[in-house]
Design a protein around this motif. Structure first.
Motif, PDB file in Angstrom:
ATOM      1  N   LEU A   1       0.802  -1.225   0.000  1.00  0.00           N
ATOM      2  CA  LEU A   1       0.000   0.000   0.000  1.00  0.00           C
ATOM      3  C   LEU A   1       0.835   1.275   0.000  1.00  0.00           C
ATOM      4  O   LEU A   1       0.325   2.343  -0.329  1.00  0.00           O
ATOM      5  N   GLU A   2       2.095   1.167   0.361  1.00  0.00           N
ATOM      6  CA  GLU A   2       2.962   2.347   0.375  1.00  0.00           C
ATOM      7  C   GLU A   2       3.734   2.530  -0.926  1.00  0.00           C
ATOM      8  O   GLU A   2       4.488   3.483  -1.065  1.00  0.00           O
ATOM      9  N   VAL A   3       3.557   1.620  -1.881  1.00  0.00           N
ATOM     10  CA  VAL A   3       4.252   1.692  -3.165  1.00  0.00           C
ATOM     11  C   VAL A   3       3.306   2.324  -4.185  1.00  0.00           C
ATOM     12  O   VAL A   3       2.255   1.773  -4.497  1.00  0.00           O
ATOM     13  N   SER A   4       3.699   3.485  -4.696  1.00  0.00           N
ATOM     14  CA  SER A   4       2.881   4.193  -5.680  1.00  0.00           C
ATOM     15  C   SER A   4       3.256   3.759  -7.096  1.00  0.00           C
ATOM     16  O   SER A   4       4.285   3.097  -7.314  1.00  0.00           O
ATOM     17  N   THR A   5       2.472   4.171  -8.048  1.00  0.00           N
ATOM     18  CA  THR A   5       2.798   3.896  -9.451  1.00  0.00           C
ATOM     19  C   THR A   5       4.125   4.552  -9.811  1.00  0.00           C
ATOM     20  O   THR A   5       4.936   3.973 -10.538  1.00  0.00           O
ATOM     21  N   GLU A   6       4.380   5.736  -9.296  1.00  0.00           N
ATOM     22  CA  GLU A   6       5.663   6.409  -9.529  1.00  0.00           C
ATOM     23  C   GLU A   6       6.811   5.562  -8.978  1.00  0.00           C
ATOM     24  O   GLU A   6       7.861   5.439  -9.622  1.00  0.00           O
ATOM     25  N   ASN A   7       6.613   4.971  -7.812  1.00  0.00           N
ATOM     26  CA  ASN A   7       7.634   4.083  -7.236  1.00  0.00           C
ATOM     27  C   ASN A   7       7.901   2.884  -8.132  1.00  0.00           C
ATOM     28  O   ASN A   7       9.034   2.394  -8.209  1.00  0.00           O
ATOM     29  N   ILE A   8       6.873   2.395  -8.815  1.00  0.00           N
ATOM     30  CA  ILE A   8       7.029   1.253  -9.717  1.00  0.00           C
ATOM     31  C   ILE A   8       7.978   1.629 -10.854  1.00  0.00           C
ATOM     32  O   ILE A   8       8.893   0.868 -11.203  1.00  0.00           O
ATOM     33  N   TYR A   9       7.777   2.800 -11.438  1.00  0.00           N
ATOM     34  CA  TYR A   9       8.671   3.261 -12.512  1.00  0.00           C
ATOM     35  C   TYR A   9      10.095   3.440 -11.994  1.00  0.00           C
ATOM     36  O   TYR A   9      11.064   3.107 -12.682  1.00  0.00           O
ATOM     37  N   GLU A  10      10.234   3.966 -10.784  1.00  0.00           N
ATOM     38  CA  GLU A  10      11.556   4.139 -10.187  1.00  0.00           C
ATOM     39  C   GLU A  10      12.230   2.786  -9.941  1.00  0.00           C
ATOM     40  O   GLU A  10      13.429   2.629 -10.190  1.00  0.00           O
ATOM     41  N   ALA A  11      11.467   1.818  -9.456  1.00  0.00           N
ATOM     42  CA  ALA A  11      12.020   0.477  -9.221  1.00  0.00           C
ATOM     43  C   ALA A  11      12.471  -0.160 -10.528  1.00  0.00           C
ATOM     44  O   ALA A  11      13.549  -0.766 -10.595  1.00  0.00           O
ATOM     45  N   ALA A  12      11.670  -0.024 -11.574  1.00  0.00           N
ATOM     46  CA  ALA A  12      12.048  -0.580 -12.876  1.00  0.00           C
ATOM     47  C   ALA A  12      13.338   0.058 -13.380  1.00  0.00           C
ATOM     48  O   ALA A  12      14.223  -0.637 -13.895  1.00  0.00           O
ATOM     49  N   ALA A  13      13.464   1.372 -13.216  1.00  0.00           N
ATOM     50  CA  ALA A  13      14.691   2.064 -13.636  1.00  0.00           C
ATOM     51  C   ALA A  13      15.887   1.590 -12.810  1.00  0.00           C
ATOM     52  O   ALA A  13      16.990   1.397 -13.348  1.00  0.00           O
ATOM     53  N   SER A  14      15.685   1.379 -11.528  1.00  0.00           N
ATOM     54  CA  SER A  14      16.760   0.901 -10.657  1.00  0.00           C
ATOM     55  C   SER A  14      17.198  -0.505 -11.046  1.00  0.00           C
ATOM     56  O   SER A  14      18.401  -0.806 -11.106  1.00  0.00           O
ATOM     57  N   ILE A  15      16.244  -1.365 -11.308  1.00  0.00           N
ATOM     58  CA  ILE A  15      16.559  -2.736 -11.717  1.00  0.00           C
ATOM     59  C   ILE A  15      17.317  -2.714 -13.035  1.00  0.00           C
ATOM     60  O   ILE A  15      18.330  -3.401 -13.203  1.00  0.00           O
ATOM     61  N   ASN A  16      16.846  -1.903 -13.972  1.00  0.00           N
ATOM     62  CA  ASN A  16      17.525  -1.781 -15.259  1.00  0.00           C
ATOM     63  C   ASN A  16      18.950  -1.279 -15.078  1.00  0.00           C
ATOM     64  O   ASN A  16      19.883  -1.763 -15.721  1.00  0.00           O
ATOM     65  N   ASP A  17      19.150  -0.314 -14.186  1.00  0.00           N
ATOM     66  CA  ASP A  17      20.490   0.222 -13.933  1.00  0.00           C
ATOM     67  C   ASP A  17      21.441  -0.871 -13.435  1.00  0.00           C
ATOM     68  O   ASP A  17      22.571  -0.982 -13.917  1.00  0.00           O
ATOM     69  N   VAL A  18      20.980  -1.671 -12.488  1.00  0.00           N
ATOM     70  CA  VAL A  18      21.819  -2.754 -11.968  1.00  0.00           C
ATOM     71  C   VAL A  18      22.123  -3.766 -13.067  1.00  0.00           C
ATOM     72  O   VAL A  18      23.253  -4.237 -13.202  1.00  0.00           O
ATOM     73  N   LEU A  19      21.140  -4.077 -13.888  1.00  0.00           N
ATOM     74  CA  LEU A  19      21.370  -5.026 -14.981  1.00  0.00           C
ATOM     75  C   LEU A  19      22.365  -4.476 -16.001  1.00  0.00           C
ATOM     76  O   LEU A  19      23.225  -5.209 -16.492  1.00  0.00           O
ATOM     77  N   ILE A  20      22.256  -3.201 -16.313  1.00  0.00           N
ATOM     78  CA  ILE A  20      23.207  -2.572 -17.249  1.00  0.00           C
ATOM     79  C   ILE A  20      24.622  -2.686 -16.700  1.00  0.00           C
ATOM     80  O   ILE A  20      25.561  -3.036 -17.415  1.00  0.00           O
ATOM     81  N   GLN A  21      24.783  -2.422 -15.410  1.00  0.00           N
ATOM     82  CA  GLN A  21      26.113  -2.452 -14.787  1.00  0.00           C
ATOM     83  C   GLN A  21      26.674  -3.859 -14.694  1.00  0.00           C
ATOM     84  O   GLN A  21      27.887  -4.046 -14.782  1.00  0.00           O
TER      85      GLN A  21
END
Length: 103
Positions: A77-97
């Motif tokens: 309930l504390e995770v917003s749609t904006e947080n979802i986009y941020e999490a996806a970007a973070s996951i992508n960043d780790v995968l890129i690295q």
């Protein structure tokens, strides 16, 4: 909070869809029906533990380990749609690295 279950499930489905095609993990959005997303690490140079540790230390995003090559993510309930986009970007960043590719 039962009235917000649809929102939790929609956010989980969104996260799964945002990560489709990410090199180094396998995710199947068609199987995401609740607030839980299960992913498989497909990169040979990455384990679920090393992925979790990188994601947490660099982006403060938490995932749970469910095997050497599998992890899960949950919305709440504390995770917003904006947080979802941020999490996806973070996951992508780790995968890129670690894997060297992008979505």
């Amino acid at each position: 909070n039962i009235h917000r279950l649809a929102e939790l499930n929609a956010n989980a489905k969104l996260l799964a869809k945002l990560l489709v095609g990410a090199q180094g993990i396998k995710i199947e959005p068609q199987f995401v029906e609740t607030d839980i997303i299960v992913c498989e690490i497909t990169a040979s140079n990455l384990t679920a533990i090393s992925f979790r540790d990188e994601l947490l230390s660099k982006h403060q995003v938490r995932v749970s380990i469910i095997g050497q090559k599998h992890f899960r993510m949950c919305t709440n309930l504390e995770v917003s749609t904006e947080n979802i986009y941020e999490a996806a970007a973070s996951i992508n960043d780790v995968l890129i690295q670690t894997v060297g590719t992008t979505i």
